[in-house]
Design a protein around this motif. Structure first.
Motif, PDB file in Angstrom:
ATOM      1  N   UNK A 159       0.829  -1.197   0.000  1.00  0.00           N
ATOM      2  CA  UNK A 159       0.000   0.000   0.000  1.00  0.00           C
ATOM      3  C   UNK A 159       0.867   1.253   0.000  1.00  0.00           C
ATOM      4  N   UNK A 160       0.259   2.364  -0.412  1.00  0.00           N
ATOM      5  CA  UNK A 160       0.954   3.647  -0.432  1.00  0.00           C
ATOM      6  C   UNK A 160       1.228   4.106   0.999  1.00  0.00           C
ATOM      7  N   UNK A 161       2.431   4.567   1.312  1.00  0.00           N
ATOM      8  CA  UNK A 161       2.705   5.049   2.672  1.00  0.00           C
ATOM      9  C   UNK A 161       1.937   6.336   2.963  1.00  0.00           C
ATOM     10  N   UNK A 162       1.644   6.561   4.236  1.00  0.00           N
ATOM     11  CA  UNK A 162       1.028   7.817   4.639  1.00  0.00           C
ATOM     12  C   UNK A 162       2.073   8.930   4.574  1.00  0.00           C
ATOM     13  N   UNK A 163       1.674  10.101   4.057  1.00  0.00           N
ATOM     14  CA  UNK A 163       2.651  11.085   3.609  1.00  0.00           C
ATOM     15  C   UNK A 163       2.905  12.234   4.584  1.00  0.00           C
ATOM     16  N   UNK A 164       2.112  12.350   5.653  1.00  0.00           N
ATOM     17  CA  UNK A 164       2.233  13.553   6.485  1.00  0.00           C
ATOM     18  C   UNK A 164       2.850  13.347   7.851  1.00  0.00           C
ATOM     19  N   UNK A 165       3.582  12.255   8.025  1.00  0.00           N
ATOM     20  CA  UNK A 165       4.114  11.940   9.349  1.00  0.00           C
ATOM     21  C   UNK A 165       5.140  12.966   9.836  1.00  0.00           C
ATOM     22  N   UNK A 166       5.732  13.763   8.955  1.00  0.00           N
ATOM     23  CA  UNK A 166       6.688  14.774   9.409  1.00  0.00           C
ATOM     24  C   UNK A 166       6.005  15.865  10.225  1.00  0.00           C
ATOM     25  N   UNK A 167       4.657  15.872  10.273  1.00  0.00           N
ATOM     26  CA  UNK A 167       3.913  16.815  11.106  1.00  0.00           C
ATOM     27  C   UNK A 167       3.401  16.160  12.395  1.00  0.00           C
ATOM     28  N   UNK A 270      -5.508  14.715  20.451  1.00  0.00           N
ATOM     29  CA  UNK A 270      -6.341  15.703  19.776  1.00  0.00           C
ATOM     30  C   UNK A 270      -5.764  17.110  19.936  1.00  0.00           C
ATOM     31  N   UNK A 271      -5.372  17.460  21.161  1.00  0.00           N
ATOM     32  CA  UNK A 271      -4.968  18.822  21.482  1.00  0.00           C
ATOM     33  C   UNK A 271      -3.480  19.093  21.288  1.00  0.00           C
ATOM     34  N   UNK A 272      -2.709  18.063  20.957  1.00  0.00           N
ATOM     35  CA  UNK A 272      -1.297  18.258  20.672  1.00  0.00           C
ATOM     36  C   UNK A 272      -0.427  18.207  21.911  1.00  0.00           C
ATOM     37  N   UNK A 273       0.869  18.414  21.700  1.00  0.00           N
ATOM     38  CA  UNK A 273       1.848  18.315  22.779  1.00  0.00           C
ATOM     39  C   UNK A 273       1.504  19.229  23.952  1.00  0.00           C
ATOM     40  N   UNK A 274       1.836  18.763  25.151  1.00  0.00           N
ATOM     41  CA  UNK A 274       1.568  19.541  26.359  1.00  0.00           C
ATOM     42  C   UNK A 274       2.614  20.628  26.582  1.00  0.00           C
ATOM     43  N   UNK A 275       3.858  20.369  26.197  1.00  0.00           N
ATOM     44  CA  UNK A 275       4.951  21.269  26.556  1.00  0.00           C
ATOM     45  C   UNK A 275       5.630  21.923  25.356  1.00  0.00           C
ATOM     46  N   UNK A 276       5.166  21.634  24.135  1.00  0.00           N
ATOM     47  CA  UNK A 276       5.702  22.244  22.933  1.00  0.00           C
ATOM     48  C   UNK A 276       4.559  22.529  21.968  1.00  0.00           C
ATOM     49  N   UNK A 277       4.788  23.458  21.080  1.00  0.00           N
ATOM     50  CA  UNK A 277       3.789  23.769  20.062  1.00  0.00           C
ATOM     51  C   UNK A 277       3.764  22.657  19.017  1.00  0.00           C
ATOM     52  N   UNK A 278       2.556  22.223  18.652  1.00  0.00           N
ATOM     53  CA  UNK A 278       2.404  21.161  17.660  1.00  0.00           C
ATOM     54  C   UNK A 278       1.044  21.305  16.992  1.00  0.00           C
TER      55      UNK A 278
END
Length: 332
Positions: A159-167, A270-278
């Motif tokens: 299958x095609x790999x998922x492309x957005x893991x760098x985010x 859902x809300x992203x990292x607790x101690x860094x912006x994500x």
């Protein structure tokens, strides 16, 4: 119904453990239990590859009575009397947005993330209740190996790999405390006593930097040998009966259906990292699940299959989402 032999309902079931002071401790169980569990949205129809997309777990449950004295005393102080055992689990869960072929994922969709954790739980049983208290240590981010596992598997099956893991979320350690109580009540015997009907109300809660929530719900199940366990285990959201079971007869089987509601105060996935912006999206605090499935225990081997339907976890998500869970446990 002509095959209904008797039916009893305990109103006090939901009023707390004091209403069940009559419950005795079950016999000691010298068996250990090893469990392999997989969960995936691909197990459902229609098959998808989004949101809570995959989970895997390896679990081990000790024989009863095999735990340090301080933990045994802690359980007795917290839960009262009961038969005690420990459960250890190594687990990984993976989350992705709905469109996994975008190099820059939709910022209003669930962010990519993986969570790898080791947890240990104290399980304390009476004949009518199961109480659980546990601790989980883990990591989110690239160190959780979500990208490696998911895209490696996709490559393996062509299958095609998922492309957005760098985010995906950044590396961050996790610590969670959790607990639950399940009540088990016979409400009817059917067909001359050949079948049993049970209700299993459950309350649970968790506090930590992955999720903070309080949950309440219950299962109804029909089958034979229902005193063998407290329902099937789940890795994702939903009602979790744990891996511990003691077969009460050579063949145990049941079908079940249930639902729960959950008030969520925090969800790192859902809300992203607790101690860094994500990457992150706005949490929907009121959530719930409905589930249906079946389980069988034969010659000490327990196999369960569960289909779970989830309400939205965040704003702008689909009205509902579903995944399947399969768990295989063996005693030795």
């Amino acid at each position: 119904m002509h095959c209904v032999r008797s039916a009893t309902v305990s109103i006090g079931l939901l009023l707390g453990s004091t209403c069940l002071a009559w419950a005795s401790s079950p016999p000691q169980d010298p068996g250990s239990i090893l469990t392999i569990q997989g969960e995936n949205d691909a197990f459902s129809l229609p098959s998808t590859d989004e949101l809570y997309t995959a989970g895997a777990r390896l679990g081990y449950v000790t024989p009863t009575g095999v735990l340090p004295g301080f933990l045994s005393q802690f359980g007795n102080d917290l839960f009262g009397d009961g038969t005690q055992r420990l459960e250890f689990s190594l687990e990984q869960v993976i989350f992705t947005p709905s469109n996994t072929q975008l190099y820059n994922p939709n910022p209003r969709d669930m962010p990519y993330s993986g969570h790898l954790a080791l947890s240990t739980s104290l399980i304390q049983d009476t004949t009518a209740t199961r109480s659980v208290a546990g601790l989980s240590l883990g990591v989110v981010g690239p160190a959780a190996l979500g990208q490696s596992v998911q895209n490696g598997f996709h490559e393996l099956i062509g299958q095609t790999p998922n492309r957005g893991w760098h985010y995906q979320l950044h590396d961050e350690p996790t610590l969670d405390l959790f607990g639950s109580r399940i009540w088990r009540e016979d409400i009817a015997t059917l067909c001359g006593g050949a079948l049993g009907l049970q209700i299993l109300p459950q309350v649970s809660a968790q506090a930590g930097n992955t999720e903070i929530y309080a949950q309440a719900g219950g299962l109804v199940r029909l089958g034979q040998g229902l005193d063998s366990d407290f329902g099937p285990s789940l890795l994702g959201n939903g009602l979790n009966g744990t891996d511990a079971y003691t077969p009460s007869q050579p063949l145990v089987w049941y079908i079940f259906a249930g639902a729960d509601g959950r008030l969520v105060g925090h969800d790192i996935f859902v809300q992203g990292n607790d101690f860094r912006s994500s990457r992150h999206v706005a949490l929907t605090p009121l959530q719930g699940e409905a589930e249906i499935g079946a389980a069988v225990i034969l010659y000490g081997l327990r196999i369960s299959a569960t289909e779970v339907l989830e309400s939205p976890q965040f704003h702008h998500s689909a009205p509902a989402f579903q995944y399947g869970s399969i768990a295989i446990s063996g005693r030795f």
